[in-house]
Scaffold this motif. Structure first.
Motif, short mmCIF file in Angstrom:
data_model
loop_
_atom_site.label_atom_id
_atom_site.label_comp_id
_atom_site.label_asym_id
_atom_site.label_seq_id
_atom_site.Cartn_x
_atom_site.Cartn_y
_atom_site.Cartn_z
N MET A 184 -11.14 -38.42 97.66
CA MET A 184 -11.19 -39.74 97.30
C MET A 184 -12.47 -40.47 97.74
O MET A 184 -13.05 -40.68 98.54
CB MET A 184 -9.92 -40.63 97.73
CG MET A 184 -9.78 -42.04 97.04
SD MET A 184 -8.65 -43.12 97.97
CE MET A 184 -7.23 -41.91 98.40
N ILE A 185 -13.41 -40.55 96.48
CA ILE A 185 -14.69 -41.17 96.61
C ILE A 185 -14.51 -42.65 96.41
O ILE A 185 -14.13 -43.29 95.37
CB ILE A 185 -15.65 -40.63 95.57
CG1 ILE A 185 -15.48 -38.95 95.58
CG2 ILE A 185 -17.09 -41.12 95.75
CD1 ILE A 185 -15.84 -38.44 94.26
N GLY A 186 -15.23 -43.30 97.30
CA GLY A 186 -14.79 -44.63 97.44
C GLY A 186 -13.55 -45.19 98.10
O GLY A 186 -13.31 -46.34 97.74
N PHE B 224 -11.47 -51.67 98.61
CA PHE B 224 -10.09 -52.66 98.44
C PHE B 224 -9.14 -51.64 97.84
O PHE B 224 -8.16 -51.27 98.55
CB PHE B 224 -10.38 -53.63 97.30
CG PHE B 224 -9.10 -54.22 96.63
CD1 PHE B 224 -8.25 -54.87 97.56
CD2 PHE B 224 -9.13 -54.32 95.41
CE1 PHE B 224 -7.01 -55.36 97.07
CE2 PHE B 224 -8.12 -54.92 94.92
CZ PHE B 224 -6.91 -55.41 95.65
N ILE B 225 -9.34 -50.95 96.65
CA ILE B 225 -8.15 -50.11 96.07
C ILE B 225 -8.05 -48.86 96.85
O ILE B 225 -7.07 -48.32 97.20
CB ILE B 225 -8.68 -49.67 94.77
CG1 ILE B 225 -8.40 -50.98 93.70
CG2 ILE B 225 -7.71 -48.53 94.14
CD1 ILE B 225 -8.95 -50.81 92.20
N GLY B 226 -9.08 -48.25 97.46
CA GLY B 226 -9.19 -46.94 98.15
C GLY B 226 -8.15 -47.03 99.41
O GLY B 226 -7.42 -46.19 99.68
N SER B 227 -8.40 -48.28 100.16
CA SER B 227 -7.77 -48.53 101.31
C SER B 227 -6.26 -48.50 100.99
O SER B 227 -5.33 -47.99 101.86
CB SER B 227 -8.14 -49.74 101.89
OG SER B 227 -7.86 -50.93 101.48
N LEU C 262 -14.04 -40.50 100.99
CA LEU C 262 -15.65 -40.52 101.07
C LEU C 262 -16.03 -41.84 100.80
O LEU C 262 -15.41 -42.70 99.87
CB LEU C 262 -16.02 -39.18 99.89
CG LEU C 262 -16.22 -38.00 100.21
CD1 LEU C 262 -14.89 -37.40 100.42
CD2 LEU C 262 -16.71 -37.47 98.76
N ASP C 263 -16.93 -42.33 101.56
CA ASP C 263 -17.58 -43.68 101.33
C ASP C 263 -18.79 -43.81 102.14
O ASP C 263 -18.80 -43.19 103.14
CB ASP C 263 -16.47 -45.06 101.68
CG ASP C 263 -16.63 -46.23 100.99
OD1 ASP C 263 -17.90 -46.53 101.13
OD2 ASP C 263 -15.66 -46.39 100.09
N ILE D 105 -10.41 -38.36 92.89
CA ILE D 105 -10.35 -39.80 92.54
C ILE D 105 -11.51 -40.36 92.61
O ILE D 105 -11.95 -40.62 93.74
CB ILE D 105 -9.08 -40.42 93.21
CG1 ILE D 105 -7.84 -39.68 93.07
CG2 ILE D 105 -8.65 -41.69 92.79
CD1 ILE D 105 -6.57 -40.04 93.75
N ASN D 106 -12.04 -40.80 91.61
CA ASN D 106 -13.42 -41.84 91.68
C ASN D 106 -13.48 -43.11 91.70
O ASN D 106 -13.03 -43.69 90.64
CB ASN D 106 -14.42 -41.09 91.04
CG ASN D 106 -16.01 -41.61 91.11
OD1 ASN D 106 -16.08 -42.33 92.38
ND2 ASN D 106 -16.99 -41.31 90.45
N LEU D 107 -13.37 -43.76 92.64
CA LEU D 107 -13.30 -45.13 92.85
C LEU D 107 -14.76 -45.91 93.24
O LEU D 107 -14.94 -47.10 92.94
CB LEU D 107 -12.45 -45.73 94.00
CG LEU D 107 -11.13 -45.03 93.79
CD1 LEU D 107 -10.38 -45.11 95.23
CD2 LEU D 107 -10.22 -46.47 93.16
N ALA D 108 -15.71 -45.01 93.36
CA ALA D 108 -17.34 -45.49 94.00
C ALA D 108 -17.62 -46.57 92.68
O ALA D 108 -18.03 -45.81 91.44
CB ALA D 108 -18.00 -44.59 94.56
N ALA D 109 -18.36 -47.66 92.82
CA ALA D 109 -18.81 -48.19 91.70
C ALA D 109 -19.27 -49.77 92.55
O ALA D 109 -18.94 -50.07 93.46
CB ALA D 109 -17.84 -48.68 90.70
N ILE D 110 -20.47 -50.20 91.79
CA ILE D 110 -20.82 -51.61 91.92
C ILE D 110 -19.92 -52.25 90.93
O ILE D 110 -19.91 -51.91 90.07
CB ILE D 110 -22.25 -51.98 91.58
CG1 ILE D 110 -23.10 -51.19 92.84
CG2 ILE D 110 -22.45 -53.32 91.44
CD1 ILE D 110 -24.50 -51.48 92.45
N CYS D 111 -18.81 -53.10 91.31
CA CYS D 111 -18.12 -53.81 90.62
C CYS D 111 -17.74 -55.28 90.77
O CYS D 111 -16.60 -55.68 90.58
CB CYS D 111 -16.47 -53.21 90.51
SG CYS D 111 -16.10 -52.73 92.20
#
Ligand SMILES: NC(=O)c1ccc[n+]([C@@H]2O[C@H](COP(=O)([O-])OP(=O)(O)OC[C@H]3O[C@@H](n4cnc5c(N)ncnc54)[C@H](O)[C@@H]3O)[C@@H](O)[C@H]2O)c1
Ligand SMILES: O=c1ccn([C@@H]2O[C@H](COP(=O)(O)OP(=O)(O)O[C@H]3OC[C@@H](O)[C@H](O)[C@H]3O)[C@@H](O)[C@H]2O)c(=O)[nH]1
Length: 391
Positions: free
Chosen positions: A24-26, A30-33, A50-51, A96-102
């Motif tokens: 799990m990246i990111g 918030f969502i990852g946690s 991963l973060d 699962i890729n969550l990493a981003a500037i959002c």
């Protein structure tokens, strides 16, 4: 108790669910946690988290005596430049890729970082999954729809009331962005291109993928409170901006009058949808899913009014004399800001494939979220406010 050890878990087709390993990246966001929490509490799966940060998942990593110890490991790394990434993807069954500037405040002020983060940095993840035949769940956004077709109709047109002109459908709606000078759309455009690349990897190279388009997921641990657990000058997303104003007893700032509309979904409802995707690959692969709550639509002004009312209830504090003020988007976000007018997700595909429906009303989700915000931050804010300013 750890339910995974006592209950036989089956997927939507009645087949037993085998434990898998997820990269799990990111995962520290918030969502990852929330996703890590769900996976540890309710499933037997293993997570490589991963973060760059782990503050929001510390409670899942320590102490070693936690019932899921060994099933979650934190890897502090920046995917921009870390050779461990490919190895971790190879060792997992699913990425699962969550990493981003959002956060919108970054899109027009740091467009290069935004485009690199949402497109360039995601490229190796897609490539490693495709080359190693690993399944990918990629987090895109509802912003890929941009503006509704209805936004371009005359203000008094009756067609504006026709759902055909505003409900957003994964397989039909166009992506409508503003001009290039409106750098707000740098994020949406980068997300759109990575979606197209993933879709093409699926079509040409057989990548097993699922794309998630979140529609304003909100809840505890979202973003930061400026000056407390984030930079004083930082501008988080609207839930945290309004929470910060409420905690400090300041008026809530309505950008361009707060006329834009959003649908908000409770993070815990949305995480249920992600878990269904994880555990039902045959139903989720090859699909793009809207994940939102079409029943929770409000204007930003209405959101402010409900938050003021709910915060007063949970904190016992009086509402401020001037509860809201209007600010221009130029003043608040700077040059190049633009906005989505309305975002109602069509739920047909996610309903058909995964039988998922959101449950929590806007009032209820704000009540639990603002209770959390008050409990977590009220004392810290009081201390900051009480500090004498250095002369
Ligand atoms: N929350 C929402 O409502 C929402 C809506 C639409 C889309 N999304 C998408 O969902 C995903 C997760 O959103 P979120 O709300 O949890 O945001 P978030 O900012 O809380 O989480 C993102 C995490 O990614 C990490 N990250 C960023 N760049 C990284 C890098 N180079 N290397 C390693 N880690 C990195 C960050 O440190 C952060 O912890 C994002 O892709 C976002 O675009 C979220
Ligand atoms: O203090 C504030 C903050 C925000 N706003 C307004 O509130 C609305 C919602 O703002 P948010 O910061 O939550 O961000 P948006 O809904 O525009 O975009 C978000 O949606 C989907 C995700 O991809 C991203 O997390 C983000 O881009 C916007 O119209 C914004 O202008 C205010 O009126 N006052």
């Amino acid at each position: 108790m750890n339910r995974s050890s006592t209950m036989a878990r089956v997927d939507l087709d009645g087949n037993p669910i085998k434990p898998i390993t997820i990269c799990m990246i990111g995962a520290g966001g918030f969502i990852g946690s929330h996703l890590c929490e769900k996976l540890m509490h309710e499933t037997p799966h293993t997570v490589f988290a991963l973060d760059v940060y782990n503050d929001k998942i510390k409670h899942l990593l320590e102490p070693d005596s936690l019932p899921w110890a060994g099933r979650i490991t934190f890897h502090r790394l920046n995917i921009k430049h870390d050779s461990r990434l490919e190895g971790l993807i190879k060792m997992a069954d699913l990425t699962i890729n969550l990493a981003a500037i959002c956060t919108p405040a970054d899109y027009n002020t740091r467009p290069l970082d935004t485009i690199y983060s949402n497109f360039i940095d995601a490229l190796p993840v897609v490539k490693y999954c495709s080359e190693n035949n690993k399944r990918l769940i990629h987090f895109s956004t509802c912003e890929v729809y941009g503006k509704t077709i209805g936004a371009f109709l005359p203000k008094d047109s009756l067609l504006r009331k026709d759902p055909a002109y505003f409900v957003l459908k994964e397989d039909e709606s166009p992506c409508i962005f503003g001009s290039i000078e409106k750098q707000r759309w740098s994020y949406a455009c980068a997300k759109q291109l990575i979606e197209r690349l993933i879709y093409a990897e699926g079509a040409e190279n057989g990548l097993e993928f699922t794309i998630v388009r979140p529609f304003n997921w909100i809840g505890p641990r979202m973003d930061f409170i400026p000056g407390i657990d984030g930079p004083s000058e930082g501008v988080p997303r609207v839930l945290a901006c309004f929470s910060n104003n409420l905690l400090r007893g300041e008026p809530l700032k309505l950008v361009d009058g707060g006329q834009s509309q959003r649908t908000f979904v409770y993070i815990k409802d949305a995480i249920e949808a992600v878990l269904l995707m994880i555990e039902n690959p045959a139903r989720a692969n090859g699909h793009i899913f809207n994940v939102g709550n079409p029943n929770n639509e409000v204007t930003v002004r209405q959101l402010a009014e409900i938050m003021i009312q709910v915060y007063s209830k949970v904190s016992g504090e009086k509402t401020p004399e001037t509860p809201t003020i209007d600010v221009s988007s130029k003043e608040f976000y700077g040059e190049g800001y633009d906005d989505s007018d309305k975002r109602i997700p069509d739920m047909t595909i996610i309903n058909k494939q995964l039988g998922w429906n959101p449950k929590t009303s806007l009032f209820d989700l704000l009540e639990s979220t603002l209770t959390y915000q008050h409990r977590t931050y009220a004392e810290a804010i009081k201390k900051v406010i009480a500090k004498p300013v250095a002369s």
